[in-house]
Design an enzyme around this catalytic site. Structure first.
Site, PDB file in Angstrom:
ATOM      1  N   GLY A   7       5.164 -76.339  -3.844  1.00 54.51           N
ATOM      2  CA  GLY A   7       6.110 -76.653  -4.906  1.00 54.51           C
ATOM      3  C   GLY A   7       7.528 -76.370  -4.456  1.00 54.51           C
ATOM      4  O   GLY A   7       8.302 -75.747  -5.173  1.00 54.51           O
ATOM      5  N   ALA A   8       7.860 -76.820  -3.258  1.00 48.51           N
ATOM      6  CA  ALA A   8       9.174 -76.542  -2.679  1.00 48.51           C
ATOM      7  C   ALA A   8      10.195 -77.538  -3.193  1.00 48.51           C
ATOM      8  O   ALA A   8      10.642 -78.437  -2.471  1.00 48.51           O
ATOM      9  CB  ALA A   8       9.103 -76.570  -1.160  1.00 48.51           C
ATOM     10  N   GLY A   9      10.541 -77.374  -4.464  1.00 45.71           N
ATOM     11  CA  GLY A   9      11.629 -78.143  -5.041  1.00 45.71           C
ATOM     12  C   GLY A   9      12.936 -77.440  -4.746  1.00 45.71           C
ATOM     13  O   GLY A   9      13.157 -76.958  -3.628  1.00 45.71           O
ATOM     14  N   GLY A  12      12.229 -73.431  -4.317  1.00 40.62           N
ATOM     15  CA  GLY A  12      11.370 -73.221  -3.162  1.00 40.62           C
ATOM     16  C   GLY A  12      12.044 -73.601  -1.856  1.00 40.62           C
ATOM     17  O   GLY A  12      11.879 -72.926  -0.833  1.00 40.62           O
ATOM     18  N   LYS A  77       5.274 -76.071 -10.851  1.00 41.14           N
ATOM     19  CA  LYS A  77       5.355 -75.905 -12.299  1.00 41.14           C
ATOM     20  C   LYS A  77       4.048 -75.299 -12.801  1.00 41.14           C
ATOM     21  O   LYS A  77       2.968 -75.610 -12.300  1.00 41.14           O
ATOM     22  CB  LYS A  77       5.621 -77.247 -12.974  1.00 41.14           C
ATOM     23  N   LYS A 186      11.725 -60.453 -16.352  1.00 42.88           N
ATOM     24  CA  LYS A 186      12.144 -61.787 -15.902  1.00 42.88           C
ATOM     25  C   LYS A 186      11.922 -62.811 -17.008  1.00 42.88           C
ATOM     26  O   LYS A 186      12.723 -63.736 -17.191  1.00 42.88           O
ATOM     27  CB  LYS A 186      11.362 -62.183 -14.641  1.00 42.88           C
ATOM     28  N   SER A 258      16.026 -74.384 -14.835  1.00 42.18           N
ATOM     29  CA  SER A 258      14.937 -75.186 -14.267  1.00 42.18           C
ATOM     30  C   SER A 258      14.337 -76.138 -15.297  1.00 42.18           C
ATOM     31  O   SER A 258      13.886 -77.233 -14.948  1.00 42.18           O
ATOM     32  CB  SER A 258      13.852 -74.279 -13.690  1.00 42.18           C
ATOM     33  N   GLU A 270       8.263 -76.059 -18.616  1.00 42.07           N
ATOM     34  CA  GLU A 270       7.349 -74.918 -18.667  1.00 42.07           C
ATOM     35  C   GLU A 270       7.506 -74.124 -19.965  1.00 42.07           C
ATOM     36  O   GLU A 270       7.218 -72.934 -19.998  1.00 42.07           O
ATOM     37  CB  GLU A 270       7.594 -74.010 -17.467  1.00 42.07           C
TER      38      GLU A 270
END
Length: 316
Positions: A7-9, A12, A77, A186, A258, A270
């Protein structure tokens, strides 16, 4: 260390780029062909303080052919967690560590069902990223803290080794003995700005310029803190404004949450794992969460409107 980021958007890629600069073999896995092609052809461009720099890093649209890695960072996600981890079991060996840095709650349980609880550790990061163009990322990693730890509170050698590697690469990382509390802290940051950024379509600079938005954010965080207290969670956050201030600390005004980035890409958000988690936990412990419920309703309304617009364009 050999590292694969699933998930290297935007986020990432930002984290992966810094780790690659730190001397690690990093693989960015992203389903977007344009993003992967741009990185393969031109390198990954990271922008910090208005300056772009090129980073050499591996990129692929799937995990086949990567081989077993030392560390898997999961940043897909939330609703794709199980599917993506199942498809990437080929990179998980007996000593591979799987670390979720996703927003929201509950990912570690899903990952444990796929790879086994013994290979999963927990983490949260306050770093950020914005996709400027395929292969081009506005990075928000400098000075932004990442926390990792074993789910049972032990300070293990593998967690210490990962923290050392991250810190050496320039990612400020601490080891925590109480990751459940860290995850809730978080979560409060995501509760403060995620839904409101998605609903208003405002970047941080404009989001923080509207007093009514701030008041709504503080109310949502207050509810989440009340839920955590009822659940017996020991928070590091002592008052709602801390979460509101921390959300944008050190980030440029053009930075976007995000959830808004998801909507702009035509994807759902999300919300169920952030404000929606507060609502569910509130119901479980008898704590009213009307502000968070309203934010969930608004984001789901925006998602539905976006879906209808997409369907209308496709049928035209």
């Amino acid at each position: 260390m050999k590292i694969c980021i699933l998930g290297a958007g935007a986020l990432g890629s930002a984290i992966g780029g810094v780790l690659s600069e730190g001397g690690h073999e990093v693989w960015l896995v992203n389903r977007g062909q344009a993003h992967v092609d741009a990185i393969r052809q031109h390198g990954l461009l990271l922008r910090e303080d208005g300056v772009d720099r090129k980073v050499r890093v591996h990129a692929a649209t799937h995990s086949q052919g990567i081989g077993v890695v030392d560390l898997v960072l999961v940043l897909v996600k939330s609703f794709h967690t199980r599917e993506v981890m199942l498809s990437a079991k080929n990179i998980v060996g007996p000593d591979t560590v799987v670390l979720s840095l996703q927003n929201g709650l509950g990912h570690e349980d899903v990952l444990a069902e796929v790879v086994g609880a013994g290979q999963v550790i927990a983490g949260k990061t306050y770093a950020g990223g914005v996709l400027l163009a395929p292969g081009h990322i506005l990075a928000g990693t400098k000075g932004k803290e990442t926390l990792i730890g074993e789910l049972d509170g032990r300070v293990s050698s593998r967690v210490l080794a990962i923290a050392q590697a991250f810190n050496a690469a320039g990612l400020s990382t601490q080891v925590s003995r109480n990751m459940l509390s860290e995850m809730w802290d978080k979560l409060l940051v995501n509760v403060a700005t995620g839904a409101l950024g998605a609903i208003t379509h405002l970047s941080y600079g404009d989001l923080y310029a509207v007093p009514e938005i701030e008041a709504c954010a503080l109310a949502a965080v207050y509810e989440a803190m009340a839920v955590a207290q009822a659940a017996g969670i020991r928070l590091g956050t002592t008052e709602p404004r801390q979460a509101w201030d921390k959300a944008a600390a050190g980030l440029p005004p053009e930075f976007k949450v995000s959830m808004l980035q998801s909507l702009e890409k035509g994807s759902i958000t999300e919300i169920d794992y952030v404000n929606g988690a507060v609502v569910r936990w509130g119901q479980k412990y008898g704590v009213p969460t009307p502000t968070n419920l309203a934010l969930v309703a608004c984001v789901k309304g925006v998602e539905r409107a976006l879906l209808k617009q997409t369907q209308t364009r496709q049928s035209a």
